[in-house]
Scaffold this active site. Structure first.
Site, PDB file in Angstrom:
ATOM      1  N   ARG A  54      31.401  47.040  32.730  1.00 39.39           N
ATOM      2  CA  ARG A  54      31.528  45.691  33.268  1.00 39.39           C
ATOM      3  C   ARG A  54      32.219  45.768  34.611  1.00 39.39           C
ATOM      4  NH1 ARG A  54      36.180  45.938  34.009  1.00 39.39           N
ATOM      5  NH2 ARG A  54      36.129  43.875  34.908  1.00 39.39           N
ATOM      6  N   GLY A  55      32.191  44.641  35.320  1.00 38.54           N
ATOM      7  CA  GLY A  55      32.593  44.619  36.715  1.00 38.54           C
ATOM      8  C   GLY A  55      31.349  44.696  37.565  1.00 38.54           C
ATOM      9  N   ALA A  56      31.198  43.753  38.508  1.00 37.28           N
ATOM     10  CA  ALA A  56      29.943  43.646  39.256  1.00 37.28           C
ATOM     11  C   ALA A  56      29.506  44.964  39.897  1.00 37.28           C
ATOM     12  CB  ALA A  56      30.058  42.534  40.303  1.00 37.28           C
ATOM     13  N   ARG A  97      22.534  40.571  32.144  1.00 36.21           N
ATOM     14  CA  ARG A  97      23.622  39.683  32.598  1.00 36.21           C
ATOM     15  C   ARG A  97      23.090  38.789  33.713  1.00 36.21           C
ATOM     16  NH1 ARG A  97      28.913  41.443  31.996  1.00 36.21           N
ATOM     17  NH2 ARG A  97      29.450  39.258  32.411  1.00 36.21           N
ATOM     18  N   GLN A 213      40.545  41.227  29.667  1.00 37.51           N
ATOM     19  CA  GLN A 213      40.356  42.342  30.596  1.00 37.51           C
ATOM     20  C   GLN A 213      41.629  42.662  31.364  1.00 37.51           C
ATOM     21  OE1 GLN A 213      38.320  39.632  30.420  1.00 37.51           O
ATOM     22  NE2 GLN A 213      36.196  40.171  30.847  1.00 37.51           N
ATOM     23  N   ASP A 254      32.107  38.120  41.137  1.00 32.75           N
ATOM     24  CA  ASP A 254      30.777  38.576  40.765  1.00 32.75           C
ATOM     25  C   ASP A 254      29.696  38.060  41.693  1.00 32.75           C
ATOM     26  OD1 ASP A 254      30.579  39.802  37.639  1.00 32.75           O
ATOM     27  OD2 ASP A 254      32.448  38.862  38.206  1.00 32.75           O
ATOM     28  N   ASN A 264      34.001  34.086  39.662  1.00 31.48           N
ATOM     29  CA  ASN A 264      34.748  35.205  39.091  1.00 31.48           C
ATOM     30  C   ASN A 264      35.068  34.865  37.641  1.00 31.48           C
ATOM     31  OD1 ASN A 264      36.003  37.812  39.373  1.00 31.48           O
ATOM     32  ND2 ASN A 264      37.986  36.780  39.307  1.00 31.48           N
TER      33      ASN A 264
END
EC number: 5.3.1.23
Length: 363
Positions: A54-56, A97, A213, A254, A264
């Site tokens: 995860r994380g753009a 996503r 997170q 994101d 975000n």
């Protein structure tokens, strides 16, 4: 453990010596650091959907490496057949996503690479796709470093003898969310590379409900990098800002719309509103690949609605809400551009009017 050893330990997405796509399963952190190989399209899709990666930026890197990996398994005698299979893989990965623009950016770039080499043999195209995916990963490292260097300049201005710099962040936009330095954490890591001590900074991490997170990932990262770190519940941010302990706020994102509105992790917008009230600089750390000039405002950004059990059951030994209760669980919110002090990209710090600033960067 020095900073490079730290990075080697927790790089989120990489390939092993046999070319296998390898990730840290972030759903198990901080209790267990477990690396897993992703070999099939289903495994890669599931890893992105279920937030194992995860994380753009990390999603973009994973998608690029993933489509290179799975395309290499395609058996095709001609370019037309190979392209058809590739585009099917692209559509499949894109469905994992809906909000992170890096996912689509990386997949589109891989498609462009494919089409620009259609005159070559299929085996050669497969090798070119792997090289392009690796380019995307290496570029992400350089991008994060560029963001970190600009953010570090802001930190240097805040450094005062005998007083630590108070920094707040939300969610995880760190090493785990990118190919190396992170975005919102990159200024802190660059500070360490440039002689700051971990005790020169005091980072306050929002826990980031409901997936935690900040608690599970950012607090884990920063404390392992020996940066003074404090965890607080999301709804404690106002009290902390009022106390005068926060000098600056860095968050990731994101997707950024053309007018500077930034999507975000849920809770970011509220944090920005409070920061505005207390006059605390609020910076969004965003690779230029995250800036979507085709999206006019934040109203046009699709917001993913996630499963209710993330709120009612996850992380609890027993369910913490009544059965059959309705749950609203948006993964993101949109921070209005009027609340953002600046958007730190690898090419420069953009300020209002953001659309003009983005155009100056050539976007």
């Amino acid at each position: 453990m020095n900073i490079e050893e730290f990075f080697d330990r927790i790089i989120s997405v990489k390939t092993d010596e046999d070319g296998n796509l390898n990730i840290i399963d972030q759903t198990l952190l901080p209790g267990e650091i477990k690396r897993i190989n992703l070999n099939t399209k289903e495994e890669i899709w599931e890893a992105i959907k279920k937030l194992r990666v995860r994380g753009a930026p990390a999603i973009g890197v994973c998608a690029a490496l993933g489509i290179a990996k799975t395309a290499s398994q395609v058996q095709a005698d001609n370019y037309a057949d190979f392209e058809r299979e590739f585009l099917g893989l692209k559509d499949y990965f894109a469905s994992s996503r809906p909000t992170a623009v890096n996912l689509f950016w990386a997949l589109n770039r891989m498609e462009d690479t494919l089409k620009s080499h259609k005159e070559k043999d299929i085996d050669e195209i497969k090798e070119i796709l792997f090289k392009e995916a690796d380019n995307i990963r290496n570029e992400d490292i350089a991008i994060s470093r560029g963001i970190g260097e600009l953010g570090f300049k802001l930190l240097k201005k805040l450094k005062r003898n005998g007083k630590e710099i108070g920094i707040m962040t939300h969610c995880n936009a760190g090493t785990l969310a990118t190919a190396k330095y992170g975005t919102a954490t990159a200024p802190m890591y660059m500070a360490l590379e440039n002689g700051f001590l971990g005790s020169d900074m005091h980072v306050y991490c929002d826990e980031t409900r409901p997936l935690l997170q900040g608690a599970r990932l950012t607090a884990f990262e920063l404390s392992n990098a020996c940066i003074t770190t404090t965890l607080q519940c999301d709804n404690m941010a106002s009290v902390l800002m009022k106390s005068g302990k926060i000098d600056i706020i860095f968050v990731g994102c994101d997707r950024v719309a053309r007018n500077g509105d930034a999507a975000n992790k849920i809770g970011t917008s509220g944090l920005a509103i409070i920061a505005k009230h207390y006059g605390i600089p609020f910076y969004v750390c965003a690779p230029t690949s995250t800036i979507d000039m085709n999206t006019a405002t934040g109203d046009d950004i699709p917001i993913e609605i996630r499963d209710s059990d993330e709120v009612t059951d996850m992380w609890y030994k027993e369910r913490m809400a009544p059965e059959n209760i309705d749950v609203y669980n948006p993964a993101f919110d949109v921070t209005d551009h009027s609340l953002i002090t600046g958007i730190i990209t690898e090419k420069g710090i953009c300020k209002y009017p953001f659309d003009k600033a983005f155009e100056k960067l050539g976007l």
